[in-house]
Design a protein around this motif. Structure first.
Motif, mmCIF file in Angstrom:
data_model
loop_
_atom_site.group_PDB
_atom_site.id
_atom_site.type_symbol
_atom_site.label_atom_id
_atom_site.label_comp_id
_atom_site.label_asym_id
_atom_site.label_seq_id
_atom_site.Cartn_x
_atom_site.Cartn_y
_atom_site.Cartn_z
ATOM 1 N N GLN A 1 -46.053 3.745 -22.689
ATOM 2 C CA GLN A 1 -46.314 3.636 -24.129
ATOM 3 C C GLN A 1 -45.555 2.463 -24.716
ATOM 4 O O GLN A 1 -46.066 1.708 -25.534
ATOM 5 C CB GLN A 1 -45.858 4.901 -24.868
ATOM 6 N N GLN A 2 -44.292 2.336 -24.258
ATOM 7 C CA GLN A 2 -43.487 1.248 -24.801
ATOM 8 C C GLN A 2 -44.085 -0.089 -24.444
ATOM 9 O O GLN A 2 -44.047 -1.016 -25.241
ATOM 10 C CB GLN A 2 -42.059 1.360 -24.291
ATOM 11 N N GLY A 3 -44.661 -0.163 -23.252
ATOM 12 C CA GLY A 3 -45.342 -1.388 -22.844
ATOM 13 C C GLY A 3 -46.451 -1.740 -23.812
ATOM 14 O O GLY A 3 -46.538 -2.866 -24.308
ATOM 15 N N THR A 4 -47.287 -0.758 -24.136
ATOM 16 C CA THR A 4 -48.398 -1.032 -25.055
ATOM 17 C C THR A 4 -47.873 -1.338 -26.446
ATOM 18 O O THR A 4 -48.427 -2.163 -27.156
ATOM 19 C CB THR A 4 -49.387 0.148 -25.126
ATOM 20 N N GLN A 5 -46.762 -0.658 -26.817
ATOM 21 C CA GLN A 5 -46.216 -0.918 -28.149
ATOM 22 C C GLN A 5 -45.739 -2.358 -28.280
ATOM 23 O O GLN A 5 -45.985 -3.016 -29.292
ATOM 24 C CB GLN A 5 -45.051 0.025 -28.433
ATOM 25 N N THR A 6 -45.077 -2.851 -27.240
ATOM 26 C CA THR A 6 -44.615 -4.242 -27.236
ATOM 27 C C THR A 6 -45.810 -5.175 -27.402
ATOM 28 O O THR A 6 -45.789 -6.121 -28.197
ATOM 29 C CB THR A 6 -43.901 -4.559 -25.917
ATOM 30 N N MET A 7 -46.871 -4.871 -26.669
ATOM 31 C CA MET A 7 -48.098 -5.675 -26.725
ATOM 32 C C MET A 7 -48.671 -5.666 -28.134
ATOM 33 O O MET A 7 -49.012 -6.711 -28.687
ATOM 34 C CB MET A 7 -49.101 -5.052 -25.739
ATOM 35 N N THR A 8 -48.744 -4.468 -28.718
ATOM 36 C CA THR A 8 -49.283 -4.330 -30.063
ATOM 37 C C THR A 8 -48.460 -5.135 -31.059
ATOM 38 O O THR A 8 -48.997 -5.828 -31.920
ATOM 39 C CB THR A 8 -49.297 -2.844 -30.479
ATOM 40 N N LEU A 9 -47.146 -5.050 -30.913
ATOM 41 C CA LEU A 9 -46.254 -5.771 -31.811
ATOM 42 C C LEU A 9 -46.491 -7.274 -31.711
ATOM 43 O O LEU A 9 -46.549 -7.987 -32.713
ATOM 44 C CB LEU A 9 -44.809 -5.440 -31.435
ATOM 45 N N LEU A 10 -46.663 -7.725 -30.474
ATOM 46 C CA LEU A 10 -46.910 -9.143 -30.223
ATOM 47 C C LEU A 10 -48.188 -9.589 -30.917
ATOM 48 O O LEU A 10 -48.221 -10.609 -31.613
ATOM 49 C CB LEU A 10 -47.034 -9.351 -28.713
ATOM 50 N N LEU A 11 -49.231 -8.785 -30.734
ATOM 51 C CA LEU A 11 -50.520 -9.110 -31.345
ATOM 52 C C LEU A 11 -50.427 -9.079 -32.858
ATOM 53 O O LEU A 11 -50.993 -9.922 -33.556
ATOM 54 C CB LEU A 11 -51.579 -8.112 -30.873
ATOM 55 N N ALA A 12 -49.690 -8.114 -33.371
ATOM 56 C CA ALA A 12 -49.540 -7.999 -34.818
ATOM 57 C C ALA A 12 -48.862 -9.239 -35.379
ATOM 58 O O ALA A 12 -49.235 -9.737 -36.439
ATOM 59 C CB ALA A 12 -48.742 -6.754 -35.163
ATOM 60 N N SER A 13 -47.870 -9.780 -34.640
ATOM 61 C CA SER A 13 -47.187 -10.963 -35.153
ATOM 62 C C SER A 13 -48.104 -12.177 -35.104
ATOM 63 O O SER A 13 -48.075 -13.015 -36.007
ATOM 64 C CB SER A 13 -45.890 -11.218 -34.391
ATOM 65 N N VAL A 14 -48.958 -12.249 -34.069
ATOM 66 C CA VAL A 14 -49.943 -13.341 -34.018
ATOM 67 C C VAL A 14 -50.867 -13.237 -35.231
ATOM 68 O O VAL A 14 -51.145 -14.213 -35.922
ATOM 69 C CB VAL A 14 -50.767 -13.273 -32.705
ATOM 70 N N ALA A 15 -51.317 -12.015 -35.510
ATOM 71 C CA ALA A 15 -52.204 -11.793 -36.640
ATOM 72 C C ALA A 15 -51.516 -12.144 -37.955
ATOM 73 O O ALA A 15 -52.113 -12.745 -38.846
ATOM 74 C CB ALA A 15 -52.659 -10.344 -36.656
ATOM 75 N N ALA A 16 -50.229 -11.788 -38.069
ATOM 76 C CA ALA A 16 -49.487 -12.086 -39.293
ATOM 77 C C ALA A 16 -49.416 -13.593 -39.513
ATOM 78 O O ALA A 16 -49.604 -14.076 -40.636
ATOM 79 C CB ALA A 16 -48.089 -11.488 -39.202
ATOM 80 N N VAL A 17 -49.181 -14.337 -38.443
ATOM 81 C CA VAL A 17 -49.135 -15.803 -38.561
ATOM 82 C C VAL A 17 -50.498 -16.321 -39.011
ATOM 83 O O VAL A 17 -50.604 -17.175 -39.891
ATOM 84 C CB VAL A 17 -48.722 -16.442 -37.209
ATOM 85 N N SER A 18 -51.559 -15.741 -38.422
ATOM 86 C CA SER A 18 -52.904 -16.166 -38.779
ATOM 87 C C SER A 18 -53.184 -15.901 -40.255
ATOM 88 O O SER A 18 -53.757 -16.741 -40.955
ATOM 89 C CB SER A 18 -53.911 -15.432 -37.902
ATOM 90 N N LEU A 19 -52.744 -14.731 -40.737
ATOM 91 C CA LEU A 19 -52.944 -14.402 -42.145
ATOM 92 C C LEU A 19 -52.139 -15.343 -43.041
ATOM 93 O O LEU A 19 -52.598 -15.753 -44.107
ATOM 94 C CB LEU A 19 -52.545 -12.951 -42.411
#
Lengths: 242, 409
Positions: free
Chosen positions: B277-295
C-alpha cells in the motif's frame, strides 16, 4: 433658471507633468440650473473636455468643490462616483463608445444592468429609450451595422435610459456630417424640452446655436457666459436615412 | 448585475477567441485529466492489491517451523519440523488475541477421477482453515471435526481441479477420486478465489483432513507438525499483538534461551499488504505533485491570457465604468471570466481523464477505479486556480482610471 443642478466653485485640475505642472482648469466657477441647455465652447486645450469629465464624474478635481444635484461629488470614492455616473448623469461621447459585437439593445441595457434592473423591466426600458431616439426598428443591430448618426443615437438612448438629471455630451457631433449633426441636435433639443438639463462641449459655433446658454473657455478659465434664444433644430422625422 | 448575466458576458468573451481560450485552458485540462486518470489507475492497483491480500484471508498470520542447520548449510524456514501439534493447541487455547488456528500440511499430489488426472496442491487441514481464509464452500460442505477425528477419506476440491477432472460447471459432490492410491469421497467444492498477488492460482488446490493427510501422505501422525500453522487474529488491530504473543508462547514452549534465535518464523500478511500500500501511496503522491505543477502552469497561463484580455479590452472597461460600473463589477466580471476558463478546462480535463482511464482499462486490462471524490476535488481545485490566478488581472482591470481607459486605442 431653477435650482442649480451643477454647482462648481473654484474648481482646479492640475496634471503633474515632469517639472512643470499643467493647469488644465484654473479656478472655474459655474452654476447650471435645472432645465438649461448649455454649450461649452473653446479651442482645443482650453480645458473644456477636462471640465466635462469632472462634471460627468469621470475625473476628480484637484481643488475646489463640485456639488451635483445637491450632493457633494468632490471627495467621493470611486464606487460612489460610479453610482453617480450610473444614476445622475448620462454621458455621450464624440466616438460613441458603444460596445462592439453587442446589439444596440444590449448596449442601452448596460447602465440598467449596473443599476440592478433585471429581466423584462430592463428590456422594456431599453426598448423605450431606443424608440425615443427613433431606433425602434434597429434593436438588434450591432454598432458596425449602424451609421455614425445611428450609433450616436444608440449612445444617447444609453445616456437617457436611467432617467438622469443631466445629459452631458462631449463633441457629440464631432464625428458626424452636418446633416446628421442637426438630427442629433434635434434629439438633444427634444430631451431638453422634456426638462432634462443638457450640457454639451463643442468647438463649432453653429452647433452651439442650438443651446440656450453658451459658455466660452480659454486656458482653463471661463471667458464669457451668454444666454441666447436657441435655434430650433429641424425635428428628426421618423427615422432619417443617415 | 446578477451573476448569471456576468457569466453570460464572460462566456461571450471566452467564445470570441475560441482557439486562444482553448489553448489557455490546456494546462488545466492536462493537469486535471492527469489527476483523474492517474488516481483512477492508482486506486485500481490499490484495490487489486487489497483484493489479493484479502484473498489470503484477513488478519492472518502464518507460523512456519524453523530451519535445519547441517554442516554449516542452513536450510531455510520450514526445512525442519520444530512445531508440535501441542504447539498448535497452545496457540489456539492460550493466546487471547488468536481467534482461530489451523494446520496446513501440503504436498503436490496427483488427484485422479475416473477418466482424468490432475496434479495439484493437496492440503491437510482442519475445518477452521476455510474460515481463516474466508473461503466459502460453493457446493456440498466442508469436512467436519469428526471427519478429522476419524481420519475420514473425504476431500474438498478447488474450482480449477473440478474443471480439470470433470469439466467446467460440473458438480463432483459424491464422486470418488483417488489421491495417490487412496480413494476419497468428494464432499464439497470451494468457491472460486482467483489469483494471488504473485499470480498463483488459489483454486488449483484440494483439501483433506490433516489426520488423513498425516496418515496417508506423511506416514503417520507424529509429535511434530510437518507443515505450517495458519492463525487468524481477533481483529485488524490485534494482528501485531497476536504475532508478539505467539512468539513469546513458542519461545517459552521451545525453551529458547534469551538471545537465541527463534526456531520458527511468523509472517504477518497485513504487514506485507501495508508495505505494498505504501508503495502505491508513494506513487500516488508523486503523480499528485506532477498534477499540481501542471495546474500551477495552467494557472499561470490563465493569468497571462487574462492580463492580455484586460489590456485588449481596456476601452470596453472604460465604457462600462463610464455608464456606471463600479470597481467591484469589473472585478467580478474578469474573475468570473477566469473562473469560467479554468472551470471549463477542469470539466474538459475530467472528461479526458475518464476517457483515458477507460481506454487504459480496456486496452491493457488495467484495474481502473474512478473515484467521485477525486473528480470533485479536481474540479474544485481548477476553479480555485482560476480565482487565484484571475484575481490579479481582475484587480488591475477594476483599478483602471475611466478617462485613461476610454482614451486607450
Amino acid at each position: 433658471m431653477g435650482e442649480p443642478v451643477i454647482d462648481l466653485t473654484d474648481v482646479t485640475k492640475v496634471y503633474p507633468t515632469g517639472d512643470v505642472s499643467l493647469r488644465a482648469l484654473d479656478g472655474v466657477t459655474l452654476r447650471v440650473g435645472e432645465g438649461e441647455f448649455v454649450a461649452i465652447m473653446g479651442s482645443s486645450g482650453s480645458g473644456k473636455s477636462t471640465l466635462m469629465n469632472i462634471v460627468g464624474c469621470l475625473d476628480r478635481p484637484t481643488g475646489g468643490t463640485y456639488i451635483l444635484a445637491g450632493r457633494r461629488v468632490s471627495g467621493m470614492s470611486r464606487a460612489e462616483l460610479a453610482r453617480v455616473r450610473n444614476r445622475v448623469v448620462g454621458f455621450v461621447f464624440q466616438q460613441f463608445n458603444l460596445l462592439s459585437r453587442t446589439s444596440a439593445l444590449e448596449n442601452v441595457e448596460l447602465p440598467l444592468e449596473y443599476a440592478g434592473v433585471a429581466g423584462r423591466a430592463r428590456r422594456k426600458r431599453a426598448t423605450d429609450a431606443l424608440q425615443r431616439v427613433g431606433l425602434g426598428q434597429r434593436l438588434h443591430h450591432h454598432p458596425n451595422q449602424l451609421s455614425g448618426g445611428q450609433q450616436q443615437r444608440v449612445a444617447i438612448a444609453r445616456a437617457i435610459v436611467n432617467d438622469p438629471k443631466v445629459i452631458l455630451a462631449d463633441e457629440p457631433t464631432g464625428a458626424l456630417d452636418s446633416r446628421t449633426s442637426v438630427d442629433v441636435m434635434a434629439i438633444f433639443q427634444g430631451l431638453w424640452r422634456t426638462g432634462i438639463t443638457v450640457v454639451l462641449v463643442t468647438h463649432e459655433p453653429d452647433i452651439a446655436e442650438f443651446a440656450s446658454r453658451v459658455v466660452t473657455m480659454k486656458d482653463g478659465r471661463l471667458l464669457s457666459d451668454v444666454r441666447q434664444e436657441p435655434r430650433a433644430a429641424a425635428p428628426a422625422a421618423g427615422e432619417p436615412s443617415s | 448585475m446578477n451573476p448569471l448575466n456576468s457569466f453570460r458576458v464572460a462566456l461571450r468573451a471566452i467564445l470570441r477567441n475560441k482557439l486562444r481560450s482553448f489553448l489557455t485552458t490546456l494546462g488545466i485540462v492536462i493537469g486535471v485529466g492527469a489527476v483523474i486518470a492517474m488516481m483512477a489507475i492508482g486506486a485500481g492497483a490499490k484495490a487489486q492489491v487489497e483484493q489479493a491480500f484479502a484473498a489470503m484471508g484477513t488478519n492472518v498470520l502464518i507460523v512456519l517451523p524453523g530451519s535445519t542447520s547441517a554442516g554449516g548449510v542452513r536450510g531455510g524456514f520450514g526445512s525442519m519440523a520444530t512445531l508440535t501439534w501441542d504447539d498448535l493447541d497452545a496457540i489456539r487455547t492460550e493466546v487471547a488475541t488468536v481467534k482461530r488456528a489451523a494446520p496446513s500440511l501440503r504436498a503436490s499430489l496427483p488427484v485422479v477421477s475416473e477418466d482424468q488426472n490432475w496434479t495439484t496442491s493437496v492440503t491437510g487441514t482442519s475445518p477452521e482453515y476455510f474460515d481463516i481464509r474466508t473461503w466459502p464452500i460453493a457446493l456440498g460442505t466442508a469436512f467436519t471435526q469428526s471427519d478429522v477425528d476419524g481420519g475420514a477419506k473425504v476431500i474438498v476440491l478447488g474450482q480449477t481441479v473440478v474443471d480439470k477432472l470433470y469439466g467446467p460447471n460440473a458438480n463432483p459432490v459424491g464422486q470418488t477420486v483417488r489421491v495417490g492410491s487412496t480413494p476419497f469421497q468428494v464432499v464439497g467444492v470451494v468457491a472460486k478465489k482467483g489469483q494471488s498477488a504473485t499470480g498463483q492460482d488459489y483454486d488449483d488446490a484440494a483439501f483433506i483432513p490433516f489426520s488423513t493427510f498425516a496418515q496417508k501422505v506423511q506416514g503417520g501422525l507424529g509429535k511434530f507438525l510437518q507443515g505450517q500453522v495458519m492463525v487468524e487474529a481477533t481483529g485488524a488491530d490485534t494482528t501485531t499483538r497476536a504475532q508478539q504473543d505467539i512468539t513469546a508462547l513458542l519461545r517459552d514452549r521451545h525453551h529458547l534461551a534469551r538471545g537465541a534465535d527463534d526456531d520458527f518464523s511468523i509472517r504477518n500478511l497485513s504487514e506485507i499488504a501495508d508495505a505494498r500500500q505504501q508503495g502505491t501511496q508513494t506513487m500516488t503522491l508523486l503523480l499528485a505533485s506532477v498534477a499540481a505543477v501542471s495546474l500551477l502552469v495552467g494557472g499561470i497561463g490563465i493569468m497571462n491570457i487574462m492580463l492580455v484580455s484586460v489590456t485588449e479590452r481596456t476601452r470596453e472597461i472604460g465604457i462600462r465604468m463610464a455608464v456606471g460600473a463600479e470597481p467591484h463589477h469589473i472585478l467580478t466580471q474578469f474573475l468570473i471570466e477566469a473562473l469560467a476558463l479554468s472551470l471549463a478546462g477542469g470539466l474538459i480535463g475530467v472528461a479526458g481523464g475518464i476517457g483515458a482511464a477507460t481506454w487504459l482499462a480496456n486496452r491493457f486490462q488495467w484495474p481502473v477505479l474512478l473515484q467521485p471524490d477525486v473528480i470533485g476535488v479536481s474540479v474544485g481545485f481548477s476553479a480555485l486556480v482560476g480565482v487565484a490566478f484571475g484575481i490579479y488581472p481582475a484587480r488591475k482591470a477594476s483599478r483602471l482610471d475611466p478617462i485613461e481607459a476610454l482614451r486607450f486605442e
